[in-house]
Design a protein around this motif. Sequence first.
Motif, PDB file in Angstrom:
ATOM      1  N   UNK A  69       0.850  -1.186   0.000  1.00 20.59           N
ATOM      2  CA  UNK A  69       0.000   0.000   0.000  1.00 20.59           C
ATOM      3  C   UNK A  69       0.887   1.236   0.000  1.00 20.59           C
ATOM      4  N   UNK A  70       0.667   2.115  -0.995  1.00 22.64           N
ATOM      5  CA  UNK A  70       1.471   3.332  -1.106  1.00 22.64           C
ATOM      6  C   UNK A  70       0.551   4.548  -1.073  1.00 22.64           C
ATOM      7  N   UNK A  71       0.489   5.281   0.012  1.00 27.01           N
ATOM      8  CA  UNK A  71      -0.281   6.524   0.034  1.00 27.01           C
ATOM      9  C   UNK A  71       0.482   7.631  -0.702  1.00 27.01           C
ATOM     10  N   UNK A  72      -0.264   8.627  -1.156  1.00 33.07           N
ATOM     11  CA  UNK A  72       0.401   9.743  -1.838  1.00 33.07           C
ATOM     12  C   UNK A  72      -0.362  11.036  -1.555  1.00 33.07           C
ATOM     13  N   UNK A  73       0.338  12.143  -1.715  1.00 34.46           N
ATOM     14  CA  UNK A  73      -0.221  13.485  -1.642  1.00 34.46           C
ATOM     15  C   UNK A  73      -0.184  14.080  -3.039  1.00 34.46           C
ATOM     16  N   UNK A  74      -1.154  14.962  -3.352  1.00 35.06           N
ATOM     17  CA  UNK A  74      -1.239  15.490  -4.710  1.00 35.06           C
ATOM     18  C   UNK A  74      -1.672  16.947  -4.690  1.00 35.06           C
ATOM     19  N   UNK A  75      -1.197  17.692  -5.665  1.00 35.74           N
ATOM     20  CA  UNK A  75      -1.638  19.071  -5.868  1.00 35.74           C
ATOM     21  C   UNK A  75      -1.317  19.452  -7.309  1.00 35.74           C
ATOM     22  N   UNK A  76      -2.024  20.474  -7.802  1.00 38.76           N
ATOM     23  CA  UNK A  76      -1.761  20.884  -9.168  1.00 38.76           C
ATOM     24  C   UNK A  76      -2.624  22.065  -9.579  1.00 38.76           C
ATOM     25  N   UNK A  77      -2.591  22.368 -10.837  1.00 40.99           N
ATOM     26  CA  UNK A  77      -3.359  23.495 -11.399  1.00 40.99           C
ATOM     27  C   UNK A  77      -3.918  23.069 -12.756  1.00 40.99           C
ATOM     28  N   UNK A  78      -4.916  23.868 -13.250  1.00 41.25           N
ATOM     29  CA  UNK A  78      -5.521  23.547 -14.537  1.00 41.25           C
ATOM     30  C   UNK A  78      -6.684  24.478 -14.826  1.00 41.25           C
ATOM     31  N   UNK A  79      -7.666  23.970 -15.556  1.00 42.05           N
ATOM     32  CA  UNK A  79      -8.827  24.802 -15.867  1.00 42.05           C
ATOM     33  C   UNK A  79     -10.047  23.912 -16.080  1.00 42.05           C
ATOM     34  N   UNK A  80     -11.237  24.540 -15.878  1.00 43.34           N
ATOM     35  CA  UNK A  80     -12.525  23.920 -16.188  1.00 43.34           C
ATOM     36  C   UNK A  80     -13.088  24.554 -17.461  1.00 43.34           C
ATOM     37  N   UNK A  81     -13.730  23.727 -18.284  1.00 42.80           N
ATOM     38  CA  UNK A  81     -14.414  24.220 -19.473  1.00 42.80           C
ATOM     39  C   UNK A  81     -15.844  23.678 -19.449  1.00 42.80           C
ATOM     40  N   UNK A  82     -16.821  24.631 -19.409  1.00 42.46           N
ATOM     41  CA  UNK A  82     -18.233  24.257 -19.355  1.00 42.46           C
ATOM     42  C   UNK A  82     -18.847  24.438 -20.743  1.00 42.46           C
ATOM     43  N   UNK A  83     -19.689  23.495 -21.139  1.00 49.98           N
ATOM     44  CA  UNK A  83     -20.263  23.552 -22.491  1.00 49.98           C
ATOM     45  C   UNK A  83     -21.268  24.682 -22.641  1.00 49.98           C
ATOM     46  N   UNK A  84     -21.883  25.139 -21.548  1.00 53.31           N
ATOM     47  CA  UNK A  84     -22.922  26.165 -21.651  1.00 53.31           C
ATOM     48  C   UNK A  84     -22.460  27.489 -21.058  1.00 53.31           C
ATOM     49  N   UNK A  85     -21.209  27.644 -20.857  1.00 53.84           N
ATOM     50  CA  UNK A  85     -20.720  28.839 -20.188  1.00 53.84           C
ATOM     51  C   UNK A  85     -19.990  29.701 -21.202  1.00 53.84           C
ATOM     52  N   UNK A  86     -20.352  30.978 -21.163  1.00 55.02           N
ATOM     53  CA  UNK A  86     -19.697  31.924 -22.075  1.00 55.02           C
ATOM     54  C   UNK A  86     -18.207  31.996 -21.748  1.00 55.02           C
ATOM     55  N   UNK A  87     -17.911  31.983 -20.441  1.00 59.55           N
ATOM     56  CA  UNK A  87     -16.511  31.971 -20.017  1.00 59.55           C
ATOM     57  C   UNK A  87     -16.002  30.545 -20.164  1.00 59.55           C
ATOM     58  N   UNK A  88     -15.357  30.251 -21.274  1.00 57.81           N
ATOM     59  CA  UNK A  88     -14.999  28.875 -21.592  1.00 57.81           C
ATOM     60  C   UNK A  88     -13.984  28.275 -20.632  1.00 57.81           C
ATOM     61  N   UNK A  89     -13.051  29.069 -20.093  1.00 58.70           N
ATOM     62  CA  UNK A  89     -11.946  28.528 -19.302  1.00 58.70           C
ATOM     63  C   UNK A  89     -11.934  29.149 -17.902  1.00 58.70           C
ATOM     64  N   UNK A  90     -12.125  28.309 -16.895  1.00 58.72           N
ATOM     65  CA  UNK A  90     -12.105  28.747 -15.480  1.00 58.72           C
ATOM     66  C   UNK A  90     -10.835  28.191 -14.826  1.00 58.72           C
ATOM     67  N   UNK A  91      -9.865  29.026 -14.432  1.00 58.50           N
ATOM     68  CA  UNK A  91      -8.629  28.511 -13.820  1.00 58.50           C
ATOM     69  C   UNK A  91      -8.925  27.907 -12.440  1.00 58.50           C
ATOM     70  N   UNK A  92      -8.218  26.835 -12.168  1.00 54.76           N
ATOM     71  CA  UNK A  92      -8.439  26.124 -10.889  1.00 54.76           C
ATOM     72  C   UNK A  92      -7.099  25.700 -10.287  1.00 54.76           C
ATOM     73  N   UNK A  93      -7.129  25.506  -8.975  1.00 52.38           N
ATOM     74  CA  UNK A  93      -6.076  24.806  -8.240  1.00 52.38           C
ATOM     75  C   UNK A  93      -6.698  23.571  -7.600  1.00 52.38           C
ATOM     76  N   UNK A  94      -5.889  22.548  -7.360  1.00 48.77           N
ATOM     77  CA  UNK A  94      -6.432  21.367  -6.687  1.00 48.77           C
ATOM     78  C   UNK A  94      -5.403  20.831  -5.697  1.00 48.77           C
ATOM     79  N   UNK A  95      -5.915  20.182  -4.681  1.00 47.03           N
ATOM     80  CA  UNK A  95      -5.054  19.513  -3.688  1.00 47.03           C
ATOM     81  C   UNK A  95      -5.823  18.336  -3.127  1.00 47.03           C
TER      82      UNK A  95
END
Length: 377
Positions: free
Chosen positions: A108-134
């Motif tokens: 069993x190997x546990x891990x920690x994660x984090x990163x960045x990226x974007x969301x794209x919604x099909x019905x949203x005028x603002x196509x790209x929403x920047x995000x962080x994740x952890x």
Amino acid sequence: MFTTRPKKLFLATMAAIAATAGAQQAIASDMAEGVTVSPMVGHYNFAGSRDVKDDGIFSIALGYQFDSPWAAELMLLHVNTDNSAGTDLDLDQVRIDALYHLETKADVTPYLAFGLGYNEYSSNVNDYEPILNAGFGVKYALNSNLSLRGDFRLIDSLEADRIDTATSVGLTYAFGGTKKRIEPAPVQEAIVVDNDADGVNDAIDQCLDSHPNDIVDLNGCALDDDKDGVINRLDDCPDSAMGSKVDATGCYIELIETHTARLDVNFEINSAVVDQKYFGEIEGIAKFLTEYPETDVVIEGHTDDTGKAEYNQTLSEKRALAVSDILVNEFNVAQERISVVGFGESKPLVENTSEENRIMNRRVISIVTAQVKAIAK
């Protein structure tokens, strides 16, 4: 924007991940360097007041495992959901994540994660929403290439006050496979040689010819408890004092010592009366006899050549008896320990050629000798 509760929760999670990774001691990675692919399914929770239903997700991650606890992944995540009016709404999420693997225990190997990226919604005028994740996850190795995987992420929108969550399970396939463990070289058992069979390896044995009946110390040498230089097996006197001279059997070396006391008493002419001044010498003989109870004393009486020889013989005996009586009556010496003998004028100390010489010849003498055993020092 970063003072609301969701933002504080996300920042606390990021801080916890950083602290955990920083506190880990450097460990060797069990994963071989190479490419990984992870298909997963799960559930996406849309936070906030958006008119969007929570729904299932499908994701796939293409990663690279470094020759260390670190790995990088490109994550593509898709959610096909709708709003309350039944209108379809698609979410496509693209992330670049870093994974830090903790120590593997029981596959069993546990891990920690984090990163960045974007969301794209099909019905949203603002196509790209920047995000962080952890978040965090765990991998369970099924074999050298394939692992079960569970993953949980907090997804923070940088444009809105909300944090979504994504929970996924799936598989991870490692093209590199599990790194082959380097097995330590087998430890060859040292060959123990004990030629004298005393239980101490010859390599550290300082006494290589111990007798089979000897009890030895850690150095392989026979014990000598009383430290007299004679080992216990040969020591007939095991309690001798340290530093004493002993023989080959460990017993004290005894010496025969000779102790002597001498008495010289002179008399007036034609007299057997002992002058008071000689009582001290007579007492010294008495003390010697007391100290050495195995000794006896012989008292000899003598005269000069004045008068007839027969008379002088009797006078010499009287003089010896006079000293004997003082020993018995004054100093309590047992009579049986005293012998008296008179020699008359037959054994002069010096020639009777002057008055001074005659005084020296009118005498009683006694020499007492005691031989005693003493321990050599």
